[in-house]
Design a protein around this motif. Structure first.
Motif, PDB file in Angstrom:
ATOM      1  N   SER A 145      97.916 -47.081  13.512  1.00  0.00           N
ATOM      2  CA  SER A 145      97.997 -45.471  13.856  1.00  0.00           C
ATOM      3  C   SER A 145      97.443 -44.982  12.582  1.00  0.00           C
ATOM      4  O   SER A 145      98.187 -44.059  12.014  1.00  0.00           O
ATOM      5  N   GLN A 146      96.360 -45.393  12.261  1.00  0.00           N
ATOM      6  CA  GLN A 146      95.566 -44.703  11.234  1.00  0.00           C
ATOM      7  C   GLN A 146      96.341 -44.695   9.693  1.00  0.00           C
ATOM      8  O   GLN A 146      96.182 -43.597   9.101  1.00  0.00           O
ATOM      9  N   GLY A 147      97.077 -45.907   9.547  1.00  0.00           N
ATOM     10  CA  GLY A 147      97.982 -46.031   8.452  1.00  0.00           C
ATOM     11  C   GLY A 147      99.049 -45.042   8.282  1.00  0.00           C
ATOM     12  O   GLY A 147      99.868 -45.027   7.324  1.00  0.00           O
ATOM     13  N   LYS A 148      99.706 -44.281   9.270  1.00  0.00           N
ATOM     14  CA  LYS A 148     100.848 -43.575   9.337  1.00  0.00           C
ATOM     15  C   LYS A 148     101.628 -44.294  10.140  1.00  0.00           C
ATOM     16  O   LYS A 148     101.534 -45.065  11.033  1.00  0.00           O
ATOM     17  N   THR A 149     103.040 -43.713   9.684  1.00  0.00           N
ATOM     18  CA  THR A 149     104.140 -44.267  10.200  1.00  0.00           C
ATOM     19  C   THR A 149     104.455 -43.232  11.475  1.00  0.00           C
ATOM     20  O   THR A 149     104.659 -42.154  11.559  1.00  0.00           O
ATOM     21  N   VAL A 150     104.502 -44.024  12.715  1.00  0.00           N
ATOM     22  CA  VAL A 150     104.918 -43.294  14.013  1.00  0.00           C
ATOM     23  C   VAL A 150     105.736 -44.057  14.839  1.00  0.00           C
ATOM     24  O   VAL A 150     105.918 -45.304  14.766  1.00  0.00           O
ATOM     25  N   ILE A 151     106.472 -43.249  15.787  1.00  0.00           N
ATOM     26  CA  ILE A 151     107.505 -43.695  16.707  1.00  0.00           C
ATOM     27  C   ILE A 151     106.948 -43.307  18.080  1.00  0.00           C
ATOM     28  O   ILE A 151     106.781 -42.335  18.293  1.00  0.00           O
ATOM     29  N   LEU A 152     107.113 -44.293  19.094  1.00  0.00           N
ATOM     30  CA  LEU A 152     106.906 -44.026  20.519  1.00  0.00           C
ATOM     31  C   LEU A 152     108.092 -44.175  21.258  1.00  0.00           C
ATOM     32  O   LEU A 152     109.063 -45.065  21.218  1.00  0.00           O
ATOM     33  N   ILE A 153     108.623 -42.915  21.522  1.00  0.00           N
ATOM     34  CA  ILE A 153     109.648 -42.834  22.331  1.00  0.00           C
ATOM     35  C   ILE A 153     109.374 -42.524  23.961  1.00  0.00           C
ATOM     36  O   ILE A 153     108.823 -41.739  24.189  1.00  0.00           O
ATOM     37  N   SER A 154     110.256 -43.280  24.717  1.00  0.00           N
ATOM     38  CA  SER A 154     110.231 -43.253  26.219  1.00  0.00           C
ATOM     39  C   SER A 154     111.528 -42.875  26.602  1.00  0.00           C
ATOM     40  O   SER A 154     112.492 -43.305  26.233  1.00  0.00           O
ATOM     41  N   VAL A 155     111.549 -41.472  27.458  1.00  0.00           N
ATOM     42  CA  VAL A 155     112.858 -41.089  27.998  1.00  0.00           C
ATOM     43  C   VAL A 155     112.644 -40.764  29.519  1.00  0.00           C
ATOM     44  O   VAL A 155     111.715 -40.521  29.925  1.00  0.00           O
ATOM     45  N   ASP A 156     113.673 -41.389  30.317  1.00  0.00           N
ATOM     46  CA  ASP A 156     113.728 -40.997  31.597  1.00  0.00           C
ATOM     47  C   ASP A 156     115.147 -40.356  31.878  1.00  0.00           C
ATOM     48  O   ASP A 156     116.287 -40.622  31.245  1.00  0.00           O
TER      49      ASP A 156
END
Length: 151
Positions: free
Chosen positions: A87-98
């Protein structure tokens, strides 16, 4: 570059905490405090709402304010940290909601299933939405109801 098991566990725990925090406040704001939604987004955020793409925190907030009244019920919430190397050196979080959402139409309330994918990025020391995709899932479960209390 490999990531240690301990680092993965810490990242997963942080992702879960961020997802829970977002879940507690975002849907409350989406359902009843839309005028404050801009604070959840980074300035260059992008929202894909049922195929409509909106860019920018102010534009997203305005778009969401113009939607019919809603009540969301989250049924599933999952969070996955994405390693900086992806992620281009950045901290990211993927959240999936249903879950399901009740939408107030002119002819009454209607229940829909929904899916919401959110990419959180750290911005000014806070987790904010960088990109998201929201979809209503039309299925055999979609039904018209007369009140929110009925199931």
């Amino acid at each position: 570059m490999t990531t240690s098991s301990a680092a993965i566990t810490i990242a997963a725990s942080a992702a879960d905490e961020a997802a829970e925090e977002l879940n507690k406040s975002y849907y409350t704001h989406l359902d009843s405090k839309r005028h404050q939604l801009h604070k959840f987004y980074v300035p260059g955020s992008t929202l894909a709402w049922c195929g409509n793409e909106i860019t920018g925190d102010v534009n997203i907030s305005k778009f969401l304010q113009d939607l019919p009244e809603t009540v969301h019920e989250v049924k599933s919430l999952q969070a996955q940290p994405i390693e900086a190397q992806y992620s281009q050196g950045k901290t990211v979080i993927l959240i999936s909601v249903d879950g399901r959402v009740f939408i107030e139409y002119k002819k009454g309330r209607r229940m829909h299933m929904f899916s919401h994918s959110i990419l959180l990025a750290e911005y000014d020391g806070k987790w904010k939405i960088a990109r998201e995709n929201y979809r209503l899932n039309e299925s055999a479960y979609t039904e018209t109801i007369s009140s929110l209390g009925q199931k």
